[in-house]
Write a protein that holds these residues in place. Structure first.
Motif, PDB file in Angstrom:
ATOM      1  N   VAL A  87       1.193  -1.428   0.358  1.00  0.00           N
ATOM      2  CA  VAL A  87      -0.229   0.536  -0.130  1.00  0.00           C
ATOM      3  C   VAL A  87       0.572   1.085  -0.036  1.00  0.00           C
ATOM      4  CG1 VAL A  87      -1.832  -0.780   1.039  1.00  0.00           C
ATOM      5  CG2 VAL A  87      -0.225   0.443   2.374  1.00  0.00           C
ATOM      6  N   GLY A  88      -0.098   2.557  -0.505  1.00  0.00           N
ATOM      7  CA  GLY A  88       1.156   3.661  -0.440  1.00  0.00           C
ATOM      8  C   GLY A  88       0.106   4.704   0.630  1.00  0.00           C
ATOM      9  N   GLN A 104      11.945  10.210   8.026  1.00  0.00           N
ATOM     10  CA  GLN A 104      12.299   9.922   8.309  1.00  0.00           C
ATOM     11  C   GLN A 104      12.218   8.450   9.597  1.00  0.00           C
ATOM     12  OE1 GLN A 104      16.225  11.446   9.231  1.00  0.00           O
ATOM     13  NE2 GLN A 104      17.713   9.504   7.538  1.00  0.00           N
ATOM     14  N   GLU A 105      11.555   9.261  10.391  1.00  0.00           N
ATOM     15  CA  GLU A 105      10.858   8.819  11.236  1.00  0.00           C
ATOM     16  C   GLU A 105       9.869   7.698  11.056  1.00  0.00           C
ATOM     17  OE1 GLU A 105      11.257   8.868  15.100  1.00  0.00           O
ATOM     18  OE2 GLU A 105      13.418   9.340  14.445  1.00  0.00           O
ATOM     19  N   GLN A 106       9.121   8.479  10.009  1.00  0.00           N
ATOM     20  CA  GLN A 106       7.299   8.086   9.705  1.00  0.00           C
ATOM     21  C   GLN A 106       7.433   6.972   9.157  1.00  0.00           C
ATOM     22  OE1 GLN A 106       4.124   9.000   9.723  1.00  0.00           O
ATOM     23  NE2 GLN A 106       3.654   6.695   9.179  1.00  0.00           N
ATOM     24  N   ARG A 107       8.955   6.614   8.123  1.00  0.00           N
ATOM     25  CA  ARG A 107       8.783   5.164   7.482  1.00  0.00           C
ATOM     26  C   ARG A 107       9.668   4.377   8.391  1.00  0.00           C
ATOM     27  NH1 ARG A 107      13.197   4.371   3.229  1.00  0.00           N
ATOM     28  NH2 ARG A 107      11.801   2.756   3.190  1.00  0.00           N
ATOM     29  N   LYS A 108      10.137   4.592   9.521  1.00  0.00           N
ATOM     30  CA  LYS A 108      10.602   4.001  10.773  1.00  0.00           C
ATOM     31  C   LYS A 108       9.486   2.975  11.718  1.00  0.00           C
ATOM     32  CE  LYS A 108      15.142   6.124  12.142  1.00  0.00           C
ATOM     33  NZ  LYS A 108      15.713   7.095  13.449  1.00  0.00           N
ATOM     34  N   LEU A 109       8.614   4.519  11.483  1.00  0.00           N
ATOM     35  CA  LEU A 109       6.880   3.964  12.009  1.00  0.00           C
ATOM     36  C   LEU A 109       6.533   2.895  11.776  1.00  0.00           C
ATOM     37  CD1 LEU A 109       5.031   6.837  13.322  1.00  0.00           C
ATOM     38  CD2 LEU A 109       5.886   4.553  15.016  1.00  0.00           C
ATOM     39  N   ASN A 110       6.111   3.108   9.872  1.00  0.00           N
ATOM     40  CA  ASN A 110       5.731   2.036   9.189  1.00  0.00           C
ATOM     41  C   ASN A 110       6.593   1.009   9.031  1.00  0.00           C
ATOM     42  OD1 ASN A 110       4.349   3.726   8.464  1.00  0.00           O
ATOM     43  ND2 ASN A 110       5.293   4.199   6.248  1.00  0.00           N
ATOM     44  N   GLN A 111       7.864   0.320   9.235  1.00  0.00           N
ATOM     45  CA  GLN A 111       8.343  -0.941   8.796  1.00  0.00           C
ATOM     46  C   GLN A 111       8.389  -1.489  10.536  1.00  0.00           C
ATOM     47  OE1 GLN A 111      12.089   0.957   8.106  1.00  0.00           O
ATOM     48  NE2 GLN A 111      12.108   1.143   6.019  1.00  0.00           N
ATOM     49  N   ALA A 112       8.421  -0.789  11.769  1.00  0.00           N
ATOM     50  CA  ALA A 112       7.777  -1.091  12.852  1.00  0.00           C
ATOM     51  C   ALA A 112       6.766  -2.461  12.895  1.00  0.00           C
ATOM     52  CB  ALA A 112       8.140  -0.153  14.047  1.00  0.00           C
ATOM     53  N   ASN A 113       6.114  -1.600  12.734  1.00  0.00           N
ATOM     54  CA  ASN A 113       4.286  -1.749  12.777  1.00  0.00           C
ATOM     55  C   ASN A 113       3.635  -2.065  11.384  1.00  0.00           C
ATOM     56  OD1 ASN A 113       4.143  -0.672  15.589  1.00  0.00           O
ATOM     57  ND2 ASN A 113       4.872   1.416  14.290  1.00  0.00           N
ATOM     58  N   SER A 114       3.920  -2.440  10.342  1.00  0.00           N
ATOM     59  CA  SER A 114       3.523  -3.568   9.367  1.00  0.00           C
ATOM     60  C   SER A 114       3.505  -4.629   9.535  1.00  0.00           C
ATOM     61  CB  SER A 114       3.830  -2.192   7.756  1.00  0.00           C
ATOM     62  OG  SER A 114       3.451  -1.374   7.570  1.00  0.00           O
ATOM     63  N   ILE A 116       2.174  -5.578   6.630  1.00  0.00           N
ATOM     64  CA  ILE A 116       2.370  -5.972   4.712  1.00  0.00           C
ATOM     65  C   ILE A 116       3.402  -4.653   4.505  1.00  0.00           C
ATOM     66  CG2 ILE A 116       0.245  -6.748   4.833  1.00  0.00           C
ATOM     67  CD1 ILE A 116      -0.581  -3.753   3.154  1.00  0.00           C
ATOM     68  N   ASN A 117       3.612  -4.776   3.254  1.00  0.00           N
ATOM     69  CA  ASN A 117       4.212  -3.848   2.524  1.00  0.00           C
ATOM     70  C   ASN A 117       3.975  -2.071   2.764  1.00  0.00           C
ATOM     71  OD1 ASN A 117       6.825  -6.174   2.387  1.00  0.00           O
ATOM     72  ND2 ASN A 117       5.013  -6.121   0.377  1.00  0.00           N
ATOM     73  N   THR A 118       4.216  -1.541   3.638  1.00  0.00           N
ATOM     74  CA  THR A 118       3.725   0.169   3.720  1.00  0.00           C
ATOM     75  C   THR A 118       4.191   1.130   2.941  1.00  0.00           C
ATOM     76  OG1 THR A 118       2.691  -0.524   5.576  1.00  0.00           O
ATOM     77  CG2 THR A 118       2.742   1.757   5.427  1.00  0.00           C
ATOM     78  N   LEU A 119       4.381   1.614   2.101  1.00  0.00           N
ATOM     79  CA  LEU A 119       5.201   2.401   1.386  1.00  0.00           C
ATOM     80  C   LEU A 119       4.614   4.074   1.663  1.00  0.00           C
ATOM     81  CD1 LEU A 119       5.416   0.579  -2.711  1.00  0.00           C
ATOM     82  CD2 LEU A 119       7.258   0.718  -0.404  1.00  0.00           C
ATOM     83  N   GLN A 120       5.187   4.984   1.809  1.00  0.00           N
ATOM     84  CA  GLN A 120       5.315   6.123   2.527  1.00  0.00           C
ATOM     85  C   GLN A 120       5.254   7.065   1.054  1.00  0.00           C
ATOM     86  OE1 GLN A 120       4.289   6.731   5.734  1.00  0.00           O
ATOM     87  NE2 GLN A 120       3.684   8.697   4.938  1.00  0.00           N
ATOM     88  N   TYR A 121       4.405   8.298   0.726  1.00  0.00           N
ATOM     89  CA  TYR A 121       4.443   9.487   0.046  1.00  0.00           C
ATOM     90  C   TYR A 121       4.850  10.633   1.501  1.00  0.00           C
ATOM     91  CZ  TYR A 121       0.997   7.869  -3.291  1.00  0.00           C
ATOM     92  OH  TYR A 121       0.634   7.215  -4.134  1.00  0.00           O
TER      93      TYR A 121
END
Length: 423
Positions: A87-88, A104-114, A116-121
């Motif tokens: 998802v985006g 960078q903080e948002q991507r760390k949050l995504n990676q720690a809690n997803s 599935i594959n969460t891609l960030q806009y």
């Protein structure tokens, strides 16, 4: 670790084939009939559909800042429940990830809690609402899937032009919520039969199409990949159709609710039917289906927008815009588009896997290929069931589709060969 999927009806190379699929170390290893692997865990698909994991390029997970609506964990669990593996995520969180540190903080949050594959806009401008552009070049380096001001139209043409130039230069994507706020007129519903009957301020279609027309001219000049979010009008579809014919680098998405509902379906002041862009007229809905059929519209995206119950039970005038959608998208589309003969199952799967992967340069998603990571979903197309609020894994249950009977039950969802959802 080895995993053997026996008796799959596999969506492979744009067609459905009956075969087995061997997965080793999280990647597709072998596709053939009657594979034997004595040391593999075996899952018998029973000739149910096995498809590349679904892709949704437009979701809202609300974390940080609005976790009472959704979290990354609940949003990605809901995505897996809906058959999605990639998802985006839009940047309308608090704080907006509009600089290097916050992104960078948002991507760390995504990676720690997803799960599935969460891609960030990243946003196009600071705080999504200003005319100050973000550090586009650096945010692409940090992994931004693209740039979007999400629920805000970019009003200043000069800002949009400069953003397009810089985004084109780094071969990224600009995903636009096309809305001229000067024409939005504080509306809460489409300007049409329902707004007049309910006495509510209406949103005219020109609020979408006027800004879309401007942006397409700018996209032609700059060469940027311009992606139209949740297109909703007949004239908007025609503008995109003409732009594609003219060679402009434009793609667009449509949401399930705009394909299946119109303002004719709004019979009471029920804000589960309130979204932005709003449900348009029946002629607009039919134009969206035609755009899907002829390839003008490239993909289906849910605009998954969960809200707390008290934010959606106050009628159109006071409730928040948006509906939850990622758990119901595939069964609704299969039931109402494929089983009615409007499109083929192959076409639907292309719209929900291959097309978004190709258009957003997602090299490890959207296809089943040997050597590629094993993201896939098993779906029972014959399972007829009722959409129930109690079955949602999302925190949001704000959906106008609750109570509908649908076909296409998600049985299991896998990411990197690991099961992340099983019914």
């Amino acid at each position: 670790m080895k995993l053997l999927i026996k008796n799959a009806k596999l969506f492979y190379a744009n067609k459905l084939i009956n075969c087995d699929v061997l997965i080793e170390d999280g990647k597709f290893k072998h596709i053939a009939e009657n594979i034997v692997a004595t040391d593999a865990k075996i899952v018998d698909a029973g000739f149910k559909l096995v498809t590349p994991g679904l892709i949704d390029v437009h979701v809202h997970f609300r974390e940080p800042g609005q976790v009472h609506k959704e979290t990354i964990k609940t949003g990605t669990l809901a995505s897996a429940h809906g058959g999605f593996t990639t998802v985006g995520a839009m940047p309308n969180v608090i704080p907006v990830p509009d600089n290097i540190e916050k992104f960078q903080e948002q991507r760390k949050l995504n990676q720690a809690n997803s799960v599935i594959n969460t891609l960030q806009y990243a946003p196009v401008t600071k705080n999504e609402t200003s005319d100050e552009l973000v550090d586009i070049e650096k945010l692409v380096e940090l992994g931004a899937i693209g740039f979007s001001n999400d629920g805000h139209g970019i009003m200043n043409a000069e800002t949009m032009y400069e953003a397009m130039e810089r985004i084109a230069a780094v071969n990224s994507h600009l995903a636009a919520h096309v809305e001229d706020k000067n024409l939005f007129n504080h509306g809460v519903i489409n300007f049409g039969i329902a707004s007049k009957r309910l006495g509510l301020p209406g949103i005219k279609q020109v609020a979408e199409t006027s800004q879309l027309a401007r942006d397409l001219v700018l996209a032609k000049e700059t060469g940027v990949h311009y992606h139209v979010c949740h297109i909703s009008t007949k004239d908007g579809v025609q503008l995109v159709r003409m732009a594609k014919d003219a060679g402009i680098n434009v793609t667009c998405e449509v949401s399930p609710h705009h394909l299946l509902l119109s303002d004719q379906d709004i019979v009471t002041d029920d804000a589960n039917f309130k979204m932005n862009p709003p449900l348009r007229s029946e002629s607009d809905r039919q134009a969206l289906i035609a755009g899907l059929q002829d390839g003008t519209i490239d993909m289906i995206a849910t605009d998954h927008a969960p809200h707390a119950e008290n934010e959606k039970n106050q009628g159109f005038a006071k409730s928040a815009f948006g509906i939850t959608g990622i758990e119901t998208s595939f069964p609704l589309m299969y039931t109402h588009l494929v089983k009615t003969g409007l499109i083929s199952i192959e076409k639907l799967l292309q719209l929900m896997t291959e097309n978004p992967a190709q258009d957003f340069n997602l090299s490890q998603a959207g296809f089943i290929k040997l050597g590629q990571k094993a993201d896939f979903t098993i779906i029972d197309l014959d399972d007829n069931y009722e959409i129930k609020r109690t079955d949602f894994l999302s925190k949001g249950t704000n959906s106008p589709f609750i109570g509908q009977k649908v076909f296409g039950k998600i049985e299991q969802t896998y990411v990197n060969g690991n099961c992340v959802y099983s019914k």
